[in-house]
Design an enzyme around this catalytic site. Structure first.
Site, PDB file in Angstrom:
ATOM      1  N   THR A 185       0.810  -1.217   0.000  1.00 59.14           N
ATOM      2  CA  THR A 185       0.000   0.000   0.000  1.00 59.14           C
ATOM      3  C   THR A 185       0.848   1.274   0.000  1.00 59.14           C
ATOM      4  OG1 THR A 185      -1.675  -1.193   1.217  1.00 59.14           O
ATOM      5  CG2 THR A 185      -1.810   1.198   1.276  1.00 59.14           C
ATOM      6  N   GLU A 236      -6.609  -5.647   3.635  1.00 64.25           N
ATOM      7  CA  GLU A 236      -6.554  -6.858   2.802  1.00 64.25           C
ATOM      8  C   GLU A 236      -7.792  -6.963   1.903  1.00 64.25           C
ATOM      9  OE1 GLU A 236      -3.023  -7.462   3.855  1.00 64.25           O
ATOM     10  OE2 GLU A 236      -3.814  -9.210   2.826  1.00 64.25           O
ATOM     11  N   GLY A 264       2.593  -2.867   8.012  1.00 63.34           N
ATOM     12  CA  GLY A 264       2.883  -3.183   9.409  1.00 63.34           C
ATOM     13  C   GLY A 264       4.365  -3.414   9.617  1.00 63.34           C
TER      14      GLY A 264
END
Lengths: 680, 680
Positions: free
Chosen positions: B136, B423, B175
């Protein structure tokens, strides 16, 4: 962004005058917001302090800073906008000074004698004391009758002795009682000579005004992060009383008093009147729900106009498609915008009805109290649930970025969702409205607000006759709403009556059909809401121009039609369950909804602009008026204290490396022989 | 609490073996949780550190501490439970070490050559490097094709040059990339000689393993509190690349490679296969949704059994009524418990189907990929939305206390709601499934999973023939689910086809009916979910005793019946819109739901106990197994750092007084002459 804004059919300020009440009130509100944002140092390219590394204590300091600024602005400029909202437009009780106006003074006026009000009110209004309201206990919320704290009369000293007799009787949750309030109105059981006279209000000083230490015998504290998201600018707290003495005259005695000899006298309906303060709280909550939902939608609308994603609509424009173009995005946005307006308009109508009650009550006429109580319960439950669901949906509509604290959305969601459970948990509210409806059905004449029910006989199998553009006629929609509500109320009433007829207790029968009653109560208030919206169309031309009238009419049509025929709205089954509609009628409505969406789409930005005039009130990295999302996002991100700190340490989170990561890698035999890059 | 637990018809551990997969897996999981909670010092009368005064950096340290403990436990005891969950049962990616197993290694196995996997996998699995996955970007989420980061081949040095060409191309959200990960699989556009070959995966080292400083040319940072609620134990971050060089061989080359001369070769379907890693992520998310919904319900169920409020049911017991007795409380709780089981059972079926695909794929057979893709999209969207709504409802069912961070509920809600947008954003997921269904309808033969649609002709006006207890027959419910899904799919297909027939582009027609397609897609997956639940009843007697079979059957009936006939469930209109049911059939179902609720009520505690065996995994002041709510609530409250600190300062929040409150009162002329108590 400019394109999204300039396409509007009207000037947002013209709609703002309706939203805020008048041009003057709107301008006063905008000026107050701008002054406070200025004092607080808001600057939309500067990371707001609350998104930094604040711990619990620092957050509360921020709340005190903002609370002081808003309270003092109201004093200085003689307005009351911050009595009900913070500078972020969340409820006034979200800052430590806001409780005074949100709960303390309204309740004081309701339960104090003229002398008591004359003494305390000026002190509170001028900020010489800081008020709070202490009702809820650790084990007692909705059911006020269960409160355990006692106020026992001591004839010898002419005092009441306030005491928390059990661990579960600690006051728990009241806003500001942790560390901020100096005084509270405390709800406790009045005991005289061992007799329990029920729950009564007492004025209790919590802290010394000299040094703010607790008064003798009172232990207070904060209850920690609340949702970690919202209401952290104030200190919802706990308080434990250990035989605390207050003068007899601090029983707030408008409805009940105790003489020096210990004689108790009270007015009729005392137990109902004492909770009248909640009506006010619920009304304020409804208005706040409209504004907070509108805030979330403002952010989501601005984001949807700017954000581009994919090419899947093969539009002519070069570049990717603004996500606003996706049907699922603008359908939901516009539907929810229409709901924000519906809540606001319903609040306006409800507020007038409530004002009428207050005038009657000063003349001793409490006859409309049950109706206003049911009305406020339903408006509160309907509005807060609609706003909470809508704000969370708006948050999701901003994808990942809506999940960032900095987007402002998580705080708005958390702030609204709180109102679903406080000042009357929503399911309990619906239960009370359900009982009101049953009582009305059992009366010889239906109450005025339920009179329409008589127009529909229970076995009514009539078909809706409207078709095509008939459904744009708002009276047709009212008819449909009434038909449904009447049927659901008839059915629920019949079910309960049947069980009672078979010997079940009324309470148990009502519990058995609790869900059916809730659905019926929802349908009943939706009639009220739709009619309240339609009333707004009767505004004179000088208040609402032709363009404003037109956009309002479209929005109200969209609201009504989507409640009935949206494929994704809840409760639509209740419209079609009895075969009132044919499929082709639903199709007609769906097609009108599509037309309305196309007509309203160019106005989407302006419809939300009309609620939110200042950037500071949103505190959102993706929701500023200029639409400059990405530049601001990186600017705020780089200003996060953890990143500022890391830049001083070679780009690392130094403590994390030293305390854990280095040891982790070493334990697992990292370092030795691991090539920085695999050359295969 | 004991009463609520001992009334169960079965032992939760017997159900746990089904939930966790087998007795051994369940026991292994419980032991692992207990070990880790022990290492972390969990003690259910001690305030967890995360509810204290932690700032952003301290929260991340807690995450590193817990991440290290869980990862090392898995290594030491040779199990993988923490690959997919944290010690709190939120997704593994919620801690800084969890990304390795959650995304890095599965993706590596999918896109790396055998040699690349052989090099990197052991390093990752043994914790010698810490992995992450960077896809992303700030302006590019769902639409992967829009990614801007480039990897340009430099023939002279045999390297790729990774670069972020625009401000919006910064990687944003991945993350662990803020400060925790040492390596990442980076998605970037492959450029050779100015030609763009699309998005490809590259292995990039982010930080030096010697001192964890960023590798040259890479700027990274944290993106701050996320929702301020959840995922704050990890560091979702950003990364900007400034001409960063990696060897050519770090293009992960299972599906595409570049020769030393710059020749590009790729396998067919490369662009589809490269996203196969998402299937795995979505499957893990579905399982987590079941567990997290169950966690929220465990807390709410335990609280509802212990909490007493009001006397309104005039039960015989002395004292107030346990709120569990209220219909609206136990109706919602049990319905949602049945949904948690339904999600888990659907995951089991979906997981088998996904495993089958992986076996096929190793043999080069990708034929079931579109089906598995649609299946995982729908399961992910349905499960996460159901779980997020349910967890928030469970939070509200605990009233004010559910709003406390310490209740554990806000974090669970925030953690689940994240999965609705990450997701694969849910509405985008439904859009993809909608397109799959349309494609299936246009095919000469319906795909296997859609075959049932042929049994229902579009103009079918047949009536459901079941009545009374017939609706307890699960095959009857399957029939009803299929009838509805088939009708909705037929309708949506007809609408889209009609517009396309009139000349509208397919993309625009699909967008126009986006909501109808979503509703149809939901109905289609609900058929799958119900059938997956029913499969669980075929378990052999040694796995599922008579009692277990009975409770499962009741739960599945409750699940199916409430989807159709609950007055408060969404989408019920789609069952009755075509007159398939009469009113009396809905009444029959409602009455069966009431019977099931009464049968299941004694099992409510055990049904949730079966998911949650350790207190530490809930971290909830009101949800511990012993039901000792109020004592623990006050104990934790008093341990809050702000209160500990205040006790040292005479019971005040010293800084608040000194910085703001004292000045506030003084400015408003407080102190002078205000009587501590009004003597009137």
């Amino acid at each position: 962004m400019e394109k999204g804004r300039s396409s509007a059919s009207f000037d947002p300020k013209d709609l703002g005058t309706i939203i805020y009440g008048s041009k003057q009130e709107m301008e006063q509100a905008i000026a107050a917001f701008e002054r406070v944002e200025n004092i607080l140092g808001d600057d939309n390219f500067k990371l707001p302090a609350t998104y930094g590394d604040l711990n619990r204590q620092q957050m509360l300091l921020e709340g005190l800073r903002a609370g002081k600024a808003t309270f003092q602005d109201g004093l200085k400029h003689n307005h009351s906008i911050f009595d009900y909202t913070t500078h972020l437009f969340s409820l006034g009780n979200a800052n430590p000074c806001g409780l005074t106006a949100f709960l303390f003074t309204p309740f004081l006026k309701l339960v104090g004698t003229d002398e008591q009000v004359a003494h305390w009110l000026p002190l509170a209004e001028s900020g010489q004391i800081i008020g709070s309201y202490s009702q809820t206990e650790m084990a007692h919320g909705t059911h006020v009758g269960g409160i355990e704290t006692t106020a026992t009369f001591d004839r010898e000293t002419d005092e009441f002795v306030i005491h928390s007799p059990t661990p579960t009787s600690a006051k728990y949750w009241p806003g500001g009682i942790g560390y901020s309030a100096s005084h509270t109105i405390l709800m406790a059981r009045l005991i005289i000579d061992g007799n329990d006279y029920g729950v009564h209000p007492f004025m209790v000083q919590l802290r010394s005004l000299e040094d703010f230490k607790p008064m003798p015998g009172i232990e207070m504290g904060d209850i920690g992060h609340v949702l970690k998201m919202s209401y952290n600018d104030t200190d919802n707290g706990y308080a434990i009383f250990n035989y605390v003495r207050i003068p007899r005259t601090d029983l707030l005695s408008r409805h009940a008093s105790v003489s020096q000899l210990g004689a108790y006298t009270s007015v009729p309906l005392r137990d109902k009147l004492v909770y009248g303060g909640m009506l006010n709280g619920r009304s304020v909550i409804v208005r706040a729900a409209a504004f907070q939902l509108a805030q979330a939608l403002t952010i989501a609308t601005r984001y949807s106009v700017v954000r581009e994603q994919g090419h899947s609509l093969d539009l002519d424009d070069s570049g990717e498609t603004s996500i606003m173009a996706y049907k699922h995005q603008h359908y939901r946005l516009l539907t929810m915008i229409s709901q924000a307006y519906a809540i606001l308009f319903a609040w306006k109508a409800g507020n007038l009805a409530h004002a009428d009650l207050r005038i009657r009550q000063t003349n001793g006429d409490h006859s409309t109290l049950p109706y206003i109580h049911a009305l406020m319960c339903s408006l509160k439950a309907w509005s807060t649930q609609t706003a909470a669901d809508g704000a969370e949906e708006a948050r999701k509509m901003c994808g990942g970025h809506g999940y960032l604290a900095m987007s402002g959305l998580p705080e708005i969601v958390a702030s609204i969702t709180a109102t679903c459970t406080f000042e009357g948990e929503n399911w309990v509210m619906w239960g009370q409205v359900g009982r009101y409806l049953l009582k009305g059905m059992d009366a010889t004449t239906l109450p005025v607000d339920m009179a329409y029910i008589d127009q529909y006989c229970p076995a009514d199998e009539e078909q809706c006759r409207a078709k095509g553009k008939d459904f744009l006629d708002l009276t047709v929609l009212v008819e449909i709403f009434k038909h449904r509500a009447a049927r659901l109320i008839h059915e629920a009433h019949a079910k309960v009556s049947s069980e009672v007829g078979k010997g079940m207790s009324r309470a148990k029968a009502q519990n058995k059909f609790g869900l059916e009653l809730t659905v019926a109560a929802r349908a009943h208030i939706e009639v009220y809401i739709l009619e309240a919206c339609i009333q707004q169309l009767a505004l004179p031309e000088e208040t609402a121009s032709h363009e404003i009238q037109q956009v309002l009419r479209r929005m109200i049509s969209l609201f009504g039609l989507t409640v009935i025929a949206s494929p994704i709205a809840p409760y639509t089954a209740t419209f079609i369950g009895d075969g009132y509609f044919t499929y082709s009628q639903i199709f007609d409505m769906t097609s009108l909804i599509d037309d309305l969406l196309m007509e309203l789409l160019p106005d989407a930005v302006a419809l939300t602009d009309a609620f939110c005039f200042t950037d500071g009130s949103l505190r959102s990295v993706i929701g500023c008026k200029d639409g400059d999302i990405y530049r601001r996002l990186m600017a705020w991100t780089k200003q996060l204290p953890i990143n500022v700190e890391a830049r001083k340490n070679g780009g690392r989170f130094k403590e994390g490396w030293e305390l854990y990561t280095e040891a982790f890698l070493k334990e697992n035999k990292g370092f030795a022989g691991i090539p920085v890059r695999a050359k295969l």
